[in-house]
Write a protein that holds these residues in place. Structure first.
Motif, PDB file in Angstrom:
ATOM      1  N   HIS A  26       0.366  -1.083   0.080  1.00 26.21           N
ATOM      2  CA  HIS A  26       0.607  -0.192   0.319  1.00 26.21           C
ATOM      3  C   HIS A  26       0.935   0.598  -0.343  1.00 26.21           C
ATOM      4  CE1 HIS A  26      -2.707  -2.771   2.115  1.00 26.21           C
ATOM      5  NE2 HIS A  26      -3.543  -2.659   1.283  1.00 26.21           N
ATOM      6  N   ALA A  27       2.031   0.758  -0.094  1.00 26.19           N
ATOM      7  CA  ALA A  27       2.937   2.053   0.149  1.00 26.19           C
ATOM      8  C   ALA A  27       4.314   1.821  -1.104  1.00 26.19           C
ATOM      9  CB  ALA A  27       3.605   2.848   1.440  1.00 26.19           C
ATOM     10  N   ARG A  28       4.230   2.876  -2.481  1.00 27.09           N
ATOM     11  CA  ARG A  28       5.789   2.594  -3.062  1.00 27.09           C
ATOM     12  C   ARG A  28       7.167   2.986  -2.241  1.00 27.09           C
ATOM     13  NH1 ARG A  28       6.071   6.257  -8.925  1.00 27.09           N
ATOM     14  NH2 ARG A  28       7.997   4.967  -9.748  1.00 27.09           N
ATOM     15  N   TRP A  29       8.031   2.510  -2.798  1.00 26.14           N
ATOM     16  CA  TRP A  29       9.694   3.068  -2.774  1.00 26.14           C
ATOM     17  C   TRP A  29       9.675   4.304  -3.811  1.00 26.14           C
ATOM     18  CZ3 TRP A  29      12.082   2.678   1.847  1.00 26.14           C
ATOM     19  CH2 TRP A  29      13.915   2.385   1.504  1.00 26.14           C
ATOM     20  N   TYR A  30      10.462   5.423  -2.038  1.00 21.34           N
ATOM     21  CA  TYR A  30      11.151   6.387  -2.911  1.00 21.34           C
ATOM     22  C   TYR A  30      12.585   6.360  -2.193  1.00 21.34           C
ATOM     23  CZ  TYR A  30       7.037   7.926  -5.116  1.00 21.34           C
ATOM     24  OH  TYR A  30       6.167   8.406  -5.787  1.00 21.34           O
ATOM     25  N   TRP A  31      13.633   5.833  -3.105  1.00 19.88           N
ATOM     26  CA  TRP A  31      14.729   5.747  -2.383  1.00 19.88           C
ATOM     27  C   TRP A  31      15.481   7.286  -2.198  1.00 19.88           C
ATOM     28  CZ3 TRP A  31      18.664   8.482  -4.992  1.00 19.88           C
ATOM     29  CH2 TRP A  31      18.028   9.379  -6.243  1.00 19.88           C
ATOM     30  N   SER A  32      15.322   8.364  -2.456  1.00 21.39           N
ATOM     31  CA  SER A  32      15.711   9.546  -1.913  1.00 21.39           C
ATOM     32  C   SER A  32      14.807   9.247  -0.193  1.00 21.39           C
ATOM     33  CB  SER A  32      15.409  10.568  -2.489  1.00 21.39           C
ATOM     34  OG  SER A  32      13.520  10.864  -2.817  1.00 21.39           O
ATOM     35  N   GLU A  33      13.203   9.337  -0.064  1.00 27.52           N
ATOM     36  CA  GLU A  33      13.184   9.291   0.891  1.00 27.52           C
ATOM     37  C   GLU A  33      13.792   8.389   1.838  1.00 27.52           C
ATOM     38  OE1 GLU A  33      10.918  12.987  -0.906  1.00 27.52           O
ATOM     39  OE2 GLU A  33      11.386  10.216  -1.320  1.00 27.52           O
ATOM     40  N   VAL A 338       8.844  16.264   2.914  1.00 28.01           N
ATOM     41  CA  VAL A 338       8.514  14.891   2.214  1.00 28.01           C
ATOM     42  C   VAL A 338       6.857  15.720   1.483  1.00 28.01           C
ATOM     43  CG1 VAL A 338       6.752  13.458   2.106  1.00 28.01           C
ATOM     44  CG2 VAL A 338       8.804  13.005   3.561  1.00 28.01           C
ATOM     45  N   VAL A 339       5.903  16.896   2.081  1.00 28.88           N
ATOM     46  CA  VAL A 339       4.651  17.404   1.628  1.00 28.88           C
ATOM     47  C   VAL A 339       5.422  18.216   0.789  1.00 28.88           C
ATOM     48  CG1 VAL A 339       3.281  18.511   2.218  1.00 28.88           C
ATOM     49  CG2 VAL A 339       3.433  17.255   4.151  1.00 28.88           C
ATOM     50  N   GLN A 340       6.592  18.937   0.513  1.00 30.53           N
ATOM     51  CA  GLN A 340       7.185  19.482  -0.282  1.00 30.53           C
ATOM     52  C   GLN A 340       7.464  18.579  -1.714  1.00 30.53           C
ATOM     53  OE1 GLN A 340       6.778  23.079   0.288  1.00 30.53           O
ATOM     54  NE2 GLN A 340       9.193  23.192   0.335  1.00 30.53           N
ATOM     55  N   ARG A 341       7.580  17.669  -1.601  1.00 29.28           N
ATOM     56  CA  ARG A 341       8.245  16.729  -2.627  1.00 29.28           C
ATOM     57  C   ARG A 341       6.497  16.032  -3.434  1.00 29.28           C
ATOM     58  NH1 ARG A 341      11.435  11.109  -3.875  1.00 29.28           N
ATOM     59  NH2 ARG A 341      11.319  10.811  -5.693  1.00 29.28           N
ATOM     60  N   TRP A 342       5.502  15.546  -2.709  1.00 28.10           N
ATOM     61  CA  TRP A 342       5.000  15.511  -2.824  1.00 28.10           C
ATOM     62  C   TRP A 342       3.814  16.613  -3.483  1.00 28.10           C
ATOM     63  CZ3 TRP A 342       0.178  17.641   0.028  1.00 28.10           C
ATOM     64  CH2 TRP A 342      -1.211  16.475  -0.499  1.00 28.10           C
ATOM     65  N   LYS A 343       3.483  17.629  -3.146  1.00 29.27           N
ATOM     66  CA  LYS A 343       2.930  18.693  -3.852  1.00 29.27           C
ATOM     67  C   LYS A 343       3.022  18.865  -5.407  1.00 29.27           C
ATOM     68  CE  LYS A 343       4.932  23.291  -2.200  1.00 29.27           C
ATOM     69  NZ  LYS A 343       5.051  24.820  -1.394  1.00 29.27           N
ATOM     70  N   ARG A 344       4.977  18.903  -5.198  1.00 26.01           N
ATOM     71  CA  ARG A 344       5.116  19.118  -6.854  1.00 26.01           C
ATOM     72  C   ARG A 344       4.231  18.252  -7.547  1.00 26.01           C
ATOM     73  NH1 ARG A 344      10.884  17.720  -6.116  1.00 26.01           N
ATOM     74  NH2 ARG A 344      10.572  18.090  -8.968  1.00 26.01           N
ATOM     75  N   HIS A 351       1.869   9.108  -4.206  1.00 28.23           N
ATOM     76  CA  HIS A 351       1.260   9.265  -3.110  1.00 28.23           C
ATOM     77  C   HIS A 351       1.794   9.162  -1.229  1.00 28.23           C
ATOM     78  CE1 HIS A 351      -2.142   8.426  -0.691  1.00 28.23           C
ATOM     79  NE2 HIS A 351      -1.325   6.973   0.130  1.00 28.23           N
ATOM     80  N   LEU A 352       1.061  10.735  -0.678  1.00 19.55           N
ATOM     81  CA  LEU A 352       2.050  10.540   0.527  1.00 19.55           C
ATOM     82  C   LEU A 352       2.300   9.934   1.307  1.00 19.55           C
ATOM     83  CD1 LEU A 352       2.167  13.303   2.441  1.00 19.55           C
ATOM     84  CD2 LEU A 352      -0.109  13.127   3.276  1.00 19.55           C
ATOM     85  N   PHE A 353       1.547   8.603   1.394  1.00 23.02           N
ATOM     86  CA  PHE A 353       2.410   7.513   2.298  1.00 23.02           C
ATOM     87  C   PHE A 353       3.509   7.238   2.263  1.00 23.02           C
ATOM     88  CE2 PHE A 353      -1.983   8.304   3.914  1.00 23.02           C
ATOM     89  CZ  PHE A 353      -1.909   8.164   5.450  1.00 23.02           C
ATOM     90  N   SER A 354       3.213   7.280   0.715  1.00 19.18           N
ATOM     91  CA  SER A 354       4.170   6.627   0.010  1.00 19.18           C
ATOM     92  C   SER A 354       5.834   7.769   0.169  1.00 19.18           C
ATOM     93  CB  SER A 354       4.222   6.571  -1.618  1.00 19.18           C
ATOM     94  OG  SER A 354       3.322   5.089  -2.099  1.00 19.18           O
ATOM     95  N   SER A 358       8.811   5.270   3.043  1.00 20.23           N
ATOM     96  CA  SER A 358       9.832   5.374   2.273  1.00 20.23           C
ATOM     97  C   SER A 358      10.461   5.660   3.673  1.00 20.23           C
ATOM     98  CB  SER A 358       9.909   6.082   1.157  1.00 20.23           C
ATOM     99  OG  SER A 358       9.431   5.455   0.383  1.00 20.23           O
ATOM    100  N   TYR A 359      10.102   7.561   3.949  1.00 17.14           N
ATOM    101  CA  TYR A 359      11.269   8.160   5.527  1.00 17.14           C
ATOM    102  C   TYR A 359      11.126   6.993   6.492  1.00 17.14           C
ATOM    103  CZ  TYR A 359      14.179  11.747   6.947  1.00 17.14           C
ATOM    104  OH  TYR A 359      14.701  13.277   6.650  1.00 17.14           O
ATOM    105  N   TYR A 360      10.038   6.683   6.529  1.00 20.58           N
ATOM    106  CA  TYR A 360      10.280   5.300   7.726  1.00 20.58           C
ATOM    107  C   TYR A 360      10.162   4.480   7.682  1.00 20.58           C
ATOM    108  CZ  TYR A 360       8.681   9.610  10.451  1.00 20.58           C
ATOM    109  OH  TYR A 360       8.764  11.226  11.244  1.00 20.58           O
TER     110      TYR A 360
END
Length: 458
Positions: A26-33, A338-344, A351-354, A358-360
């Motif tokens: 239910h959450a995709r992996w983002y390597w930067s976060e 995280v939100v700064q990137r999400w809003k782009r 997805h915000l939860f991705s 990833s950060y956690y």
């Protein structure tokens, strides 16, 4: 990402008011976060290890095990409870708690019982406000000027902690490394010229996507060259001795706090709730200001659910590894990153939860098992904490300054913020309430519907 995968990562399993999200399903992996979380979150989470060793009688391994438990509980806010914030400590309450516990209790046994009492008192307050819905009503009622003042107070308190109160422990202890880390992270996260440049320059865009990591790594490299950091890396694996921590700290093993101690800790728990309330307001404002850019992924803001999540996590911490206030609602610096990137848009983050997951590190804090990482991050713990506080201060300030709608409200915001940062929390809040009622009133300015909307955090 195609539409079917996007729908899959935005799902989850509902249980009561909460939503369970399975990592990588239910959450995709983002390597930067993920890289940022592995390095920065681990170092910041371990920042309390010296405190637990020096004042609570834990060994290095036991202190790491306690941090491991705290990390699992913190990340559960995203994966188990479905909270749309980057969770963290109730950071401004930490110095108040340490002064109360360390100064008022002599033995590690008594100090852990005090931590248990604080955590249970706080959990009871938050759960009651969540169940009754009073927390939601309070947040919806809060006038914009008072809301902005609470957020600005957190900003001033965070910066004061780094540059005044604990400057000798953080900034002055590693001045070059800390300054470089903070400067680079502020530029990459908030610089308007860089934000414009990254739209046309892929290298700058890639660097900015790494958020806190470039500044943190720069400090890790420059620190040894200027004599501020000395690494002593050890190899192997560490199995955190969770059972030993249970035997030393858990009330099931050392006894429960009595009614007198619970009552003694209640005022500080109430003060911590005021700070938590400010964090919830800040987190909602950050999401609200970004949500217009993501109509495809509206954030699920539910103050009652947030209260229950925080209360349950604090109760679980109280019976396993009590160390208040490590179970809050918001890590402001990370939340903003995280939100700064999400809003782009969806191309930057589906997805915000991705991004949060990833950060956690998808709820799998594997770094606590790797001895080279633990010992390598040990001299960077102070830098990580300073970086968190500076970014928290800047982020809270820019959110707070966007809330007031006229000159009078701006004055009230500043007055309230200074009062909260310089006086006891209840005194600062009382000053803010009186200033809001007498100088602004409860009604929004006539004819300013758009501004009035800024007062709605629901």
């Amino acid at each position: 990402m195609n539409d079917s995968n996007t729908a899959r990562t935005r799902g989850g399993l509902r249980w009561g008011p909460f939503t369970l999200r399975i990592p990588f399903v239910h959450a995709r992996w983002y390597w930067s976060e993920g890289l940022q979380g592995t390095m920065v979150a681990a170092a910041t989470g371990l920042a309390l290890v010296p405190v637990m060793m020096g004042y609570f009688g834990l060994s290095f391994e036991q202190a790491v095990a306690a941090s491991f438990i705290h990390s699992i509980l913190i990340s559960s806010a995203v994966f188990v409870f479905g909270e749309p914030y980057a969770p963290g400590w109730i950071t401004p309450a930490l110095p108040l708690v340490l002064t109360f516990v360390i100064g008022g209790f002599e033995s590690p046994h008594d100090r852990f019982q005090a931590m248990t009492a604080l955590s249970l008192d706080f959990a009871l307050i938050v759960v009651l406000l969540g169940i009754t819905g009073l927390g939601t009503r309070f947040m919806q009622w809060l006038p914009p000027a008072l809301k902005g003042g609470i957020i600005l107070g957190a900003a001033i308190a965070a910066l004061k902690r780094v540059f005044v109160d604990d400057a000798d422990k953080y900034l002055l202890a590693q001045p070059i490394s800390t300054t470089l880390a903070c400067a680079v992270c502020l530029l990459l996260a908030f610089s308007l010229p860089l934000q414009r440049l990254r739209e046309t320059n892929k290298a700058v865009g890639l660097l900015a996507a790494l958020g806190l990591l470039p500044g943190f790594l720069l400090a890790a490299v420059i620190g040894p060259l200027v004599g501020e950091i000395d690494y002593d890396i050890q190899w192997g694996f560490l199995l955190p001795p969770v059972g030993e921590v249970w035997a030393i700290a858990s009330p099931w093993a050392i006894g429960w706090p009595d009614a007198a101690l619970m009552l003694k800790c209640l005022p500080l728990a109430l003060v911590a709730y005021i700070i938590l309330f400010g964090d919830l307001v800040t987190g909602n404002e950050v999401l609200r200001q970004a949500a217009d850019n993501r109509p495809d992924d509206p954030p699920d803001i539910n103050p009652s659910r947030s209260h229950l999540s925080v209360g349950i996590r604090n109760a679980l911490m109280a019976i396993s590894a009590p160390f208040f206030p490590t179970q809050g609602s918001l890590w402001t610096g990370v939340h903003v990153i995280v939100v700064q990137r999400w809003k782009r848009g969806g191309e930057a983050m589906d997805h915000l939860f991705s991004g949060l997951g990833s950060y956690y590190v998808m709820c799998l804090p594997f770094m606590f098992f790797l001895l080279p990482m633990l010992t390598g991050l040990k001299p960077l713990m102070g830098i990580a904490l300073s970086l968190t506080l500076v970014l928290t201060g800047f982020a809270c300030a820019y959110v707070a300054m966007a809330i007031p709608r006229d000159a009078t409200e701006r004055g009230v915001v500043l007055l309230t913020g200074m009062a909260l940062a310089l006086f006891e929390p209840w005194q600062g809040l009382l000053i803010g309430v009186i200033a809001t009622l007498t100088l602004v009133g409860l009604n929004p300015p006539l004819g300013d519907a758009a501004a009035a909307k800024s007062g709605d955090t629901s």
